[in-house]
Design a protein around this motif. Structure first.
Motif, mmCIF file in Angstrom:
data_model
loop_
_atom_site.group_PDB
_atom_site.id
_atom_site.type_symbol
_atom_site.label_atom_id
_atom_site.label_comp_id
_atom_site.label_asym_id
_atom_site.label_seq_id
_atom_site.Cartn_x
_atom_site.Cartn_y
_atom_site.Cartn_z
ATOM 1 N N HIS A 169 -82.057 62.348 92.712
ATOM 2 C CA HIS A 169 -81.813 62.656 92.114
ATOM 3 C C HIS A 169 -81.268 64.536 92.265
ATOM 4 N N VAL A 170 -80.913 64.592 91.168
ATOM 5 C CA VAL A 170 -80.208 65.711 90.879
ATOM 6 C C VAL A 170 -81.395 66.999 89.364
ATOM 7 N N PRO A 171 -81.997 67.403 89.538
ATOM 8 C CA PRO A 171 -82.468 68.257 88.731
ATOM 9 C C PRO A 171 -81.487 68.328 87.262
ATOM 10 N N SER A 172 -81.781 68.277 85.831
ATOM 11 C CA SER A 172 -80.851 68.121 85.158
ATOM 12 C C SER A 172 -80.665 69.262 84.482
ATOM 13 N N THR A 173 -81.971 70.843 84.586
ATOM 14 C CA THR A 173 -81.732 71.311 84.256
ATOM 15 C C THR A 173 -80.584 72.878 84.828
ATOM 16 N N GLN A 174 -80.102 72.848 83.405
ATOM 17 C CA GLN A 174 -79.215 74.743 83.848
ATOM 18 C C GLN A 174 -80.096 75.942 84.097
ATOM 19 N N LEU A 175 -79.375 75.923 84.636
ATOM 20 C CA LEU A 175 -79.544 77.793 85.721
ATOM 21 C C LEU A 175 -79.485 78.879 84.672
ATOM 22 N N PRO A 176 -80.181 79.849 84.167
ATOM 23 C CA PRO A 176 -79.134 80.818 83.593
ATOM 24 C C PRO A 176 -78.287 81.195 84.339
ATOM 25 N N ALA A 177 -76.724 81.492 83.482
ATOM 26 C CA ALA A 177 -75.564 81.894 83.772
ATOM 27 C C ALA A 177 -75.852 83.160 84.616
ATOM 28 N N GLY A 178 -76.350 84.048 83.700
ATOM 29 C CA GLY A 178 -76.728 85.776 84.375
ATOM 30 C C GLY A 178 -78.246 86.239 84.859
ATOM 31 N N PRO A 179 -78.240 87.265 85.119
ATOM 32 C CA PRO A 179 -79.396 87.470 85.759
ATOM 33 C C PRO A 179 -80.405 87.782 84.914
ATOM 34 N N ALA A 180 -81.619 87.793 85.214
ATOM 35 C CA ALA A 180 -82.759 87.756 84.429
ATOM 36 C C ALA A 180 -82.985 88.966 84.278
ATOM 37 N N PRO A 181 -83.593 88.909 82.217
ATOM 38 C CA PRO A 181 -83.714 90.316 82.035
ATOM 39 C C PRO A 181 -84.589 91.415 82.486
ATOM 40 N N GLU A 182 -84.667 92.399 82.723
ATOM 41 C CA GLU A 182 -85.919 93.137 82.875
ATOM 42 C C GLU A 182 -87.233 93.398 82.171
ATOM 43 N N ALA A 183 -88.475 92.985 82.749
ATOM 44 C CA ALA A 183 -89.296 93.149 81.165
ATOM 45 C C ALA A 183 -89.657 94.581 81.787
ATOM 46 N N ASP A 184 -90.348 94.661 80.568
ATOM 47 C CA ASP A 184 -90.785 96.156 80.361
ATOM 48 C C ASP A 184 -92.372 96.349 80.905
ATOM 49 N N GLU A 185 -92.611 97.616 80.599
ATOM 50 C CA GLU A 185 -93.931 97.843 81.717
ATOM 51 C C GLU A 185 -95.204 97.190 80.939
ATOM 52 N N ASP A 186 -94.800 96.900 79.808
ATOM 53 C CA ASP A 186 -96.009 96.380 79.009
ATOM 54 C C ASP A 186 -96.452 94.528 79.695
ATOM 55 N N ASP A 187 -95.052 94.180 79.680
ATOM 56 C CA ASP A 187 -95.114 92.880 79.907
ATOM 57 C C ASP A 187 -95.696 92.440 81.758
ATOM 58 N N GLU A 188 -95.201 94.222 82.642
ATOM 59 C CA GLU A 188 -95.954 93.296 83.874
ATOM 60 C C GLU A 188 -97.452 93.685 83.789
ATOM 61 N N ALA A 189 -97.218 94.555 83.088
ATOM 62 C CA ALA A 189 -99.122 94.338 82.832
ATOM 63 C C ALA A 189 -100.034 93.296 82.232
ATOM 64 N N LEU A 190 -99.252 92.529 81.195
ATOM 65 C CA LEU A 190 -100.500 91.528 81.198
ATOM 66 C C LEU A 190 -99.516 90.613 81.808
ATOM 67 N N MET A 191 -99.020 89.938 82.843
ATOM 68 C CA MET A 191 -98.246 89.500 84.060
ATOM 69 C C MET A 191 -99.895 89.634 85.082
ATOM 70 N N GLN A 192 -100.145 91.132 84.979
ATOM 71 C CA GLN A 192 -101.521 91.806 86.228
ATOM 72 C C GLN A 192 -102.432 91.165 86.038
ATOM 73 N N LEU A 193 -102.539 91.335 84.615
ATOM 74 C CA LEU A 193 -103.844 90.932 83.873
ATOM 75 C C LEU A 193 -103.846 89.372 83.749
ATOM 76 N N ALA A 194 -103.086 88.610 83.917
ATOM 77 C CA ALA A 194 -103.175 87.012 83.803
ATOM 78 C C ALA A 194 -103.569 86.894 85.366
ATOM 79 N N GLU A 195 -103.191 87.526 85.733
ATOM 80 C CA GLU A 195 -103.352 86.871 87.826
ATOM 81 C C GLU A 195 -104.497 87.370 87.729
#
Length: 198
Positions: A169-195
């Protein structure tokens, strides 16, 4: 000079027939002095032409002799060439007899048969269509269609199960049509902290 004959001046009939030393001869030369010198020139010319003719005949004889010599040499050379050819043919067939020729022909025929078998093997590979029976294939196709129809009838209400023999069975979720939006610096810092916490 007509017809290749030389004409000599005629003496007049009344002239004395004595030699040039006689009195009558001297008077004839005096009377006919011009005609006598012309006759002398004609005789000289006749002698020159005779010499030229003899010389031309000699040259012609020499050329004919040389021509015959060349023809004879060519014939002799041709005979030598024929002898060499006969010798060469004898040498080639020296060790050959009819039994050996028959043997060679049999070998050639055998090699041609092997080449034909190889050609057939290459053009008709084993397991690709010659050994498959069309009737068996159609029967097997009918059986598969019957199994699929029976399975569909049994599981008509249940769509979660898939019939046997089908692809995953092929997954039914759709892939995003365009490129992913760029994360800003705050989001990157939060991701590093979470890791770092995990």
């Amino acid at each position: 000079m007509a017809g290749g004959e030389l004409r000599y001046p005629r003496k007049r009939e009344g002239a004395n027939r004595e030699g040039p030393g006689g009195e009558a001869g001297a008077s004839a030369c005096d009377v006919h002095g011009v005609a006598g010198s012309a006759a002398l020139q004609v005789l000289q010319r006749k002698e020159r032409l005779k010499q030229q003719l003899a010389q031309t005949d000699g040259t012609l004889f020499t050329l004919e002799f040389q021509h015959e010599t060349i023809e004879n040499a060519a014939s002799a050379e041709m005979l030598r060439t024929v002898e060499l050819a006969i010798h060469g043919v004898r040498k080639v067939y020296q060790d050959m007899d009819i039994d050996k020729v028959d043997e060679q022909m049999a070998n050639i025929t055998e090699q041609q048969e092997v080449a034909q078998q190889i050609s057939e093997a290459i053009s008709h590979p084993v397991g690709f269509g010659d050994d498959v029976d069309e009737h068996e294939l159609s029967e097997e196709l009918k059986e598969l269609e019957q199994e699929e129809l029976a399975w569909e009838l049994l599981h008509a209400g249940n769509k979660e199960e898939e019939p046997p023999g089908k692809l995953a069975h092929v997954p039914s979720t759709q892939l995003p049509a365009g490129p992913a939006p760029e994360a800003d610096e705050d989001d990157e810092a939060l991701m590093q902290l979470a890791e770092g916490v995990s």
